[in-house]
Design a protein around this motif. Structure first.
Motif, PDB file in Angstrom:
ATOM      1  N   THR A 471      90.749  29.731 -70.107  1.00 37.39           N
ATOM      2  CA  THR A 471      92.157  29.340 -70.211  1.00 37.39           C
ATOM      3  C   THR A 471      93.085  30.259 -69.409  1.00 37.39           C
ATOM      4  N   ASN A 472      92.671  31.508 -69.242  1.00 35.91           N
ATOM      5  CA  ASN A 472      93.501  32.504 -68.536  1.00 35.91           C
ATOM      6  C   ASN A 472      92.612  33.507 -67.800  1.00 35.91           C
ATOM      7  N   PHE A 473      93.265  34.259 -66.949  1.00 33.97           N
ATOM      8  CA  PHE A 473      92.606  35.412 -66.327  1.00 33.97           C
ATOM      9  C   PHE A 473      93.456  36.653 -66.606  1.00 33.97           C
ATOM     10  N   ILE A 474      92.801  37.725 -66.947  1.00 34.80           N
ATOM     11  CA  ILE A 474      93.492  39.004 -67.155  1.00 34.80           C
ATOM     12  C   ILE A 474      93.024  39.988 -66.084  1.00 34.80           C
ATOM     13  N   SER A 475      93.967  40.675 -65.519  1.00 41.94           N
ATOM     14  CA  SER A 475      93.622  41.675 -64.481  1.00 41.94           C
ATOM     15  C   SER A 475      94.251  43.021 -64.837  1.00 41.94           C
ATOM     16  N   ILE A 476      93.465  44.056 -64.664  1.00 36.19           N
ATOM     17  CA  ILE A 476      93.921  45.437 -64.860  1.00 36.19           C
ATOM     18  C   ILE A 476      94.136  46.037 -63.470  1.00 36.19           C
ATOM     19  N   GLN A 477      95.353  46.484 -63.228  1.00 39.09           N
ATOM     20  CA  GLN A 477      95.705  46.973 -61.894  1.00 39.09           C
ATOM     21  C   GLN A 477      96.083  48.465 -61.979  1.00 39.09           C
ATOM     22  N   HIS A 478      95.511  49.237 -61.057  1.00 36.59           N
ATOM     23  CA  HIS A 478      95.722  50.693 -61.063  1.00 36.59           C
ATOM     24  C   HIS A 478      96.267  51.123 -59.696  1.00 36.59           C
ATOM     25  N   ASP A 479      97.387  51.842 -59.708  1.00 37.66           N
ATOM     26  CA  ASP A 479      97.998  52.355 -58.456  1.00 37.66           C
ATOM     27  C   ASP A 479      97.209  53.589 -57.996  1.00 37.66           C
ATOM     28  N   ILE A 480      96.470  53.414 -56.883  1.00 38.23           N
ATOM     29  CA  ILE A 480      95.656  54.536 -56.367  1.00 38.23           C
ATOM     30  C   ILE A 480      96.235  55.066 -55.054  1.00 38.23           C
ATOM     31  N   THR A 481      97.557  54.909 -54.883  1.00 37.93           N
ATOM     32  CA  THR A 481      98.194  55.379 -53.636  1.00 37.93           C
ATOM     33  C   THR A 481      97.985  56.875 -53.436  1.00 37.93           C
ATOM     34  N   ALA A 482      98.138  57.662 -54.504  1.00 41.02           N
ATOM     35  CA  ALA A 482      97.979  59.122 -54.382  1.00 41.02           C
ATOM     36  C   ALA A 482      96.571  59.477 -53.924  1.00 41.02           C
ATOM     37  N   ILE A 483      95.581  58.727 -54.445  1.00 43.95           N
ATOM     38  CA  ILE A 483      94.198  59.003 -54.043  1.00 43.95           C
ATOM     39  C   ILE A 483      94.008  58.677 -52.574  1.00 43.95           C
ATOM     40  N   LYS A 484      94.562  57.520 -52.149  1.00 41.96           N
ATOM     41  CA  LYS A 484      94.449  57.144 -50.735  1.00 41.96           C
ATOM     42  C   LYS A 484      95.155  58.156 -49.831  1.00 41.96           C
ATOM     43  N   GLU A 485      96.348  58.612 -50.269  1.00 38.52           N
ATOM     44  CA  GLU A 485      97.069  59.603 -49.464  1.00 38.52           C
ATOM     45  C   GLU A 485      96.296  60.910 -49.394  1.00 38.52           C
ATOM     46  N   TYR A 486      95.656  61.280 -50.501  1.00 40.37           N
ATOM     47  CA  TYR A 486      94.851  62.498 -50.500  1.00 40.37           C
ATOM     48  C   TYR A 486      93.675  62.364 -49.535  1.00 40.37           C
ATOM     49  N   GLU A 487      93.036  61.179 -49.560  1.00 40.03           N
ATOM     50  CA  GLU A 487      91.942  60.949 -48.614  1.00 40.03           C
ATOM     51  C   GLU A 487      92.453  61.014 -47.178  1.00 40.03           C
ATOM     52  N   SER A 488      93.643  60.409 -46.936  1.00 37.48           N
ATOM     53  CA  SER A 488      94.214  60.458 -45.588  1.00 37.48           C
ATOM     54  C   SER A 488      94.558  61.879 -45.181  1.00 37.48           C
ATOM     55  N   GLU A 489      95.090  62.658 -46.154  1.00 36.85           N
ATOM     56  CA  GLU A 489      95.426  64.053 -45.852  1.00 36.85           C
ATOM     57  C   GLU A 489      94.171  64.866 -45.529  1.00 36.85           C
ATOM     58  N   LEU A 490      93.112  64.623 -46.298  1.00 33.82           N
ATOM     59  CA  LEU A 490      91.853  65.317 -46.010  1.00 33.82           C
ATOM     60  C   LEU A 490      91.356  64.969 -44.612  1.00 33.82           C
ATOM     61  N   HIS A 491      91.472  63.688 -44.263  1.00 30.48           N
ATOM     62  CA  HIS A 491      91.044  63.283 -42.919  1.00 30.48           C
ATOM     63  C   HIS A 491      91.918  63.920 -41.846  1.00 30.48           C
ATOM     64  N   HIS A 492      93.236  63.970 -42.129  1.00 32.74           N
ATOM     65  CA  HIS A 492      94.148  64.595 -41.152  1.00 32.74           C
ATOM     66  C   HIS A 492      93.823  66.078 -40.998  1.00 32.74           C
ATOM     67  N   GLN A 493      93.579  66.764 -42.132  1.00 31.93           N
ATOM     68  CA  GLN A 493      93.265  68.192 -42.058  1.00 31.93           C
ATOM     69  C   GLN A 493      91.960  68.439 -41.309  1.00 31.93           C
ATOM     70  N   SER A 494      91.045  67.509 -41.423  1.00 33.24           N
ATOM     71  CA  SER A 494      89.762  67.700 -40.737  1.00 33.24           C
ATOM     72  C   SER A 494      89.864  67.442 -39.235  1.00 33.24           C
ATOM     73  N   THR A 495      90.946  66.768 -38.821  1.00 30.46           N
ATOM     74  CA  THR A 495      91.075  66.440 -37.398  1.00 30.46           C
ATOM     75  C   THR A 495      92.295  67.063 -36.740  1.00 30.46           C
ATOM     76  N   HIS A 496      93.088  67.849 -37.480  1.00 27.29           N
ATOM     77  CA  HIS A 496      94.296  68.450 -36.924  1.00 27.29           C
ATOM     78  C   HIS A 496      94.376  69.929 -37.293  1.00 27.29           C
ATOM     79  N   ASP A 497      95.073  70.667 -36.460  1.00 27.75           N
ATOM     80  CA  ASP A 497      95.282  72.093 -36.684  1.00 27.75           C
ATOM     81  C   ASP A 497      96.342  72.286 -37.758  1.00 27.75           C
ATOM     82  N   GLY A 498      96.047  73.144 -38.739  1.00 30.10           N
ATOM     83  CA  GLY A 498      96.950  73.343 -39.857  1.00 30.10           C
ATOM     84  C   GLY A 498      98.238  74.040 -39.487  1.00 30.10           C
ATOM     85  N   LEU A 499      98.221  74.900 -38.458  1.00 24.83           N
ATOM     86  CA  LEU A 499      99.424  75.664 -38.094  1.00 24.83           C
ATOM     87  C   LEU A 499     100.383  74.846 -37.242  1.00 24.83           C
ATOM     88  N   THR A 500      99.858  74.173 -36.208  1.00 25.95           N
ATOM     89  CA  THR A 500     100.724  73.489 -35.245  1.00 25.95           C
ATOM     90  C   THR A 500     100.792  71.985 -35.454  1.00 25.95           C
TER      91      THR A 500
END
Length: 929
Positions: A471-500
């Motif tokens: 009769t219905n569908f129920i969905s549980i939705q979780h905001d994982i933006t912070a996790i994605k940004e953290y993953e992106s930051e880790l990738h940026h740190q691995s490919t960019h110089d921290g000082l410059t």
């Protein structure tokens, strides 16, 4: 009664809030007042210093004009030794009119005792009874018989200086050292304060005599021209003629390098104390600092002192007073406003509390049933099974995450969160799960009501009735933006110089591989450029790690600004950077101008922590596909080319060649052998003579290091000295050179050659060491060498690398009595403003200008300009690289006395140099006999 009790704490709370706002306002007002007052004090100090500088400039210009007139009179007698008294009077009349503060302009000459009667007879035609006279106890008396006299023959204006005619200045006390300096240099020289013959009627008046020698054709001093100045009157008239208000500043001028009361020659009255509203001093405790400026008066050091006024006037502090008044007014108004807001807030709070209690009682049953869902931090969405699956329920977490209210989304499709971004694999996964009536999971890019994106982790399940139908569908939705940004930051740190923030080596290699494929398909070239900053270790040691980090950030910004967006700038570590240059539009290969823009941008001066710095770099270029098609090989070959650029002195770029591999191997061999060369005593000093071209006498020598390696033979200095500076071994090598050269010169002096001086080169790395001056002093003390016999040669690039530090070091060395020279002058980037600040004695003209000066008009113009500049600044000039008679004649003709080069002798070991000295002494004795 209850209402009265509740009102009391509320009234107390409102009063306390207003009081806190009042205190904060007063604190902010006080801070602003203090800050504005400090700015006003700094501005007042700057304005005061500028006014003092203006007075000093007027005084310097006035004195320089008077000394210039002395040059003109000297040239008159140099060109016409038989100038008559009338001609002299006509010549100096306009000069005296132009400089009314000159007491007298005179011509003095030497006479023998046999010439005295004739001379006195000529004087008596002007002043009856005149004789050659001396000054004793303030009175003029006839001079006793002597072998020789230096008498005043001509003097103008004659009426005010009649008593000075015939005065014998040869026996006068006090200015002997100044005249000796003038005779030695040929330039005007001012003496100390001395009693004046002309003003005996006015008491024991003292003045200053500026003398300039006259030479005969054989170089003998036959007389002199002189200016007589009354310093106090001169300063008053200079200020008056320039329109400077001498009463606006409390000035003192001392005819000495220090503020000796006995040498005070001018003191202006203090500024008037009337006028303007005076403020209490406690309100503005900061005081202007006195200013002391040095004055050069024909080679003599005077001092100008200015004392600031002690009064604090309201007109000078309008901004801070306005800030204080406005702050107090704003604080009072703000406190009243805060109090009213607090009262309103209390009323609103009472109403909210009443309404909340009513709603809580009405909705308690409903909240209990929905608490499980609505307390969830994840969004809960229930949709219908109908067409398009409209939303029938969302919990508060959904509203918080998406920004949509429940009323806005009920009845709409869940696709509302997808916006126009429908090309996502997860959307198809959820559609399939709905169609198949099963569980589904997807991570999707969703968009809030305000358009901002967030990452949504969605788990969906079907809801069935008692018959098993969905009769219905129920969905549980979780905001994982912070996790994605953290993953992106880790990738940026691995490919960019921290000082410059620049790409690092990993990202550079990835882009290089992709660009090689793209350029290979198009048949284009690309350049991989390896860049290393020159002398960064020295600069970093001076600035500290934090200053060095800021410097690297500036370098990174300049590199990015100098290239196009399609090019890549990367930092590989330390002071190493890399560029990936692509062809410009329409071209098939990058151009040298692209790289030159980068080098020019780095070479521009910069100021960091009040320190002016000049950066250069060494760059190596590897070209795809000619040098290699492999990214790793290209990087290695760019590094090899960069090392070659460093070996060539830095501040240049080199393209990779196959021969550089062998040169890199040689560099490694030299670096390894250099570490033990000093310990194995493989170094030796050779000495190249420095000659006085006028007499032909060897007046000094320059110590030049040589390396005699048992296997490599004699290693040229340009092969190992840059490497020693780069590795830091130049410190120990330079100390050995200094000590050995001083000891050798002391040995030669003990053998009777006392007039020789030794020139020793100092590297930029040595100059940057904090204990360099102390080390030089210890060497002089250990060897017993007189400081004036040692000349330290500093290159322009070493001095300009850190102007403030170099100026401080040169001042300390001059206090020891050491002579200082700027080596290779004209090849660096020093300015005349810096040259005035440097306490130097000698300018050395680089051999690149001397080599072609007889055939190249530009080189000839540069050399003559440097000689004239040095002459005007009172500096000695030494020309390097003199190899021909034509060069010698040209330099001698344009006033350069001291020279150095193969024409006079090559660098020689100590034994051969002493033989050269003996040969020079014998030839001089033969020519004199």
């Amino acid at each position: 009664m209850d209402e009265a009790n509740s009102a009391a704490p509320q009234q107390f709370f409102r009063t306390r809030t207003a009081a806190l706002a009042l205190l904060c306002g007063f604190a902010v007002t006080g801070a602003l007042f203090a800050g504005v007052s400090r700015l006003e004090a700094q501005r007042a100090q700057l304005a005061f210093e500028q006014r003092v500088q203006a007075r000093a400039f007027v005084l310097r210009e006035g004195v320089a004009g008077a000394v210039g007139s002395l040059h003109a009179v000297n040239q008159l007698f140099a060109s016409r030794p038989d100038t008559s008294r009338a001609e002299f009077r006509r010549f100096v009349a306009p000069l005296l009119a132009r400089h009314p503060y000159v007491l007298g302009i005179s011509y003095l000459r030497f006479i023998e005792h046999a010439e005295r009667p004739a001379f006195e007879a000529s004087l008596q035609a002007l002043r009856p009874g005149a004789t050659v006279s001396d000054l004793r106890d303030g009175q003029l008396v006839p001079a006793p018989a002597r072998e020789r006299y230096r008498v005043i023959d001509y003097i103008e204006p004659l009426a005010d200086n009649m008593r000075a005619l015939g005065f014998d200045t040869l026996q006068a006390d006090g200015d002997g050292s100044a005249r000796q300096r003038a005779y030695a240099s040929g330039a005007p020289a001012a003496g100390p304060l001395v009693p004046l013959v002309q003003r005996h009627q006015e008491g024991r008046r003292q003045g200053v005599v500026v003398a300039m020698p006259l030479y005969a054709g054989d170089g003998r001093v036959v007389g002199e021209t002189a200016l007589t100045l009354l310093p106090g009157e001169m300063i008053k008239k200079i200020f008056a003629s320039a329109g400077a208000d001498s009463t606006a500043l409390a000035l003192r001028v001392y005819a000495a390098a220090s503020a000796d009361p006995a040498s005070l020659v001018y003191q202006s009255p203090p500024p008037p104390a009337n006028g303007g509203l005076e403020l209490p001093r406690w309100l503005y405790p900061a005081r202007l600092a006195p200013v002391a400026l040095p004055l050069d008066v024909a080679g003599a050091r005077w001092q100008l002192q200015a004392t600031p006024p002690a009064r604090v006037l309201a007109s000078e502090h309008l901004a801070s007073l306005f800030t204080l008044a406005l702050g107090i007014l704003t604080t009072l108004i703000g406190s009243a406003f805060v109090d009213s807001l607090k009262r309103r807030k209390l009323l609103i709070q009472q109403r909210v509390d009443t309404r909340t209690a009513e709603l809580k009682a009405a909705n308690q049953a409903l909240l209990l049933r929905q608490r499980a869902i609505e307390s969830s931090t994840n969004a809960v969405v229930i949709t219908s099974c109908d067409l398009h699956n409209p939303i029938v329920y969302v919990n508060p977490a959904y509203e918080r995450i998406t920004g949509y209210s429940s009323a806005e989304v009920l009845g709409t499709s869940p696709r509302l969160l997808f916006g126009e971004d429908l090309d996502q694999p997860g959307i198809d996964e959820l559609r399939t799960a709905i169609r198949e009536q099963r569980d589904g999971h997807a991570v999707l890019r969703c968009y809030r009501k305000d358009g901002s994106q967030f990452w949504n982790d969605i788990y969906m399940s079907p809801v069935r009735d008692e018959h098993g139908a969905v009769t219905n569908f129920i969905s549980i939705q979780h905001d994982i933006t912070a996790i994605k940004e953290y993953e992106s930051e880790l990738h940026h740190q691995s490919t960019h110089d921290g000082l410059t923030g620049l790409p690092n080596r990993v990202l550079l290699q990835d882009r290089l591989a992709q660009t090689i494929q793209h350029s290979g398909r198009k048949g284009h070239e690309l350049w991989l450029v390896s860049i290393d900053l020159d002398r960064f270790k020295f600069t970093n040691s001076r600035l500290g790690h934090k200053g060095g980090d800021r410097l690297l950030q500036i370098v990174a910004a300049r590199l990015q600004a100098a290239v196009r967006p399609v090019d890549t700038v990367a930092r590989l570590g330390g002071d190493e950077f890399a560029l990936l240059l692509l062809p410009e539009h329409g071209g098939s290969a990058p151009r040298a101008e692209q790289l030159q823009r980068v080098l020019d941008s780095l070479a521009a001066p910069l100021v960091l922590d009040n320190t002016e710095l000049f950066l250069t770099c060494s760059a190596g270029i590897a070209v795809f596909p000619s040098d290699s098609k492999e990214p790793g090989v290209l990087a290695e070959r760019a590094d090899i080319a960069m090392f070659r650029a460093k070996e060539m002195g830095g501040n240049n770029y080199q393209f990779y060649t196959a021969a550089m591999n062998e040169q890199l191997g040689e560099r490694l061999r030299i670096e390894s052998a250099l570490r033990t060369a000093l310990e194995r005593r493989e170094f030796e000093l050779h000495y190249q003579p420095q000659v006085d071209a006028a007499s032909g006498r060897i007046m000094g020598m320059e110590a030049l290091i040589r390396w005699r390696h048992p296997e490599m033979g004699m290693v040229a200095p340009n092969r190992f000295i840059p490497l020693a500076e780069e590795t830091g071994q130049i410190l120990a090598v330079g100390h050995w050179v200094l000590r050995t050269a001083c000891r050798q010169l002391r040995d030669w002096q003990r053998a009777g050659r006392h007039e020789l001086r030794m020139a020793v080169n100092v590297s930029a790395r040595q100059l940057a060491e904090p204990d360099f001056v102390q080390g030089v002093a210890e060497v002089l003390a250990d060897t017993g060498l007189a400081p004036h016999c040692l000349e330290l040669e500093l290159t322009e690039s070493a001095v300009m690398n850190d102007v403030a530090h170099a100026t401080e070091v040169m001042h300390a060395l001059k206090k020891l009595g050491i002579k200082l020279a700027i080596d290779d002058f004209g090849t660096g980037y020093s300015s005349l403003a810096h040259l005035k600040r440097f306490e130097i004695d000698v300018l050395k003209i680089d051999q690149t200008f001397v080599r072609d000066l007889t055939v190249d008009p530009d080189d000839a113009a540069i050399v003559t300009t440097i000689i004239a500049l040095a002459g005007n600044l009172g500096l000695e000039v030494i020309s390097e690289g003199v190899e021909t008679q034509e060069q010698l004649d040209f330099l001698r003709r344009h006033g350069c006395r001291h020279m150095q080069g193969y024409f006079f002798g090559r660098p020689l070991p100590a034994e051969a140099f002493i033989a050269l000295l003996e040969q020079n002494e014998q030839s001089l004795s033969v020519s004199q006999s």
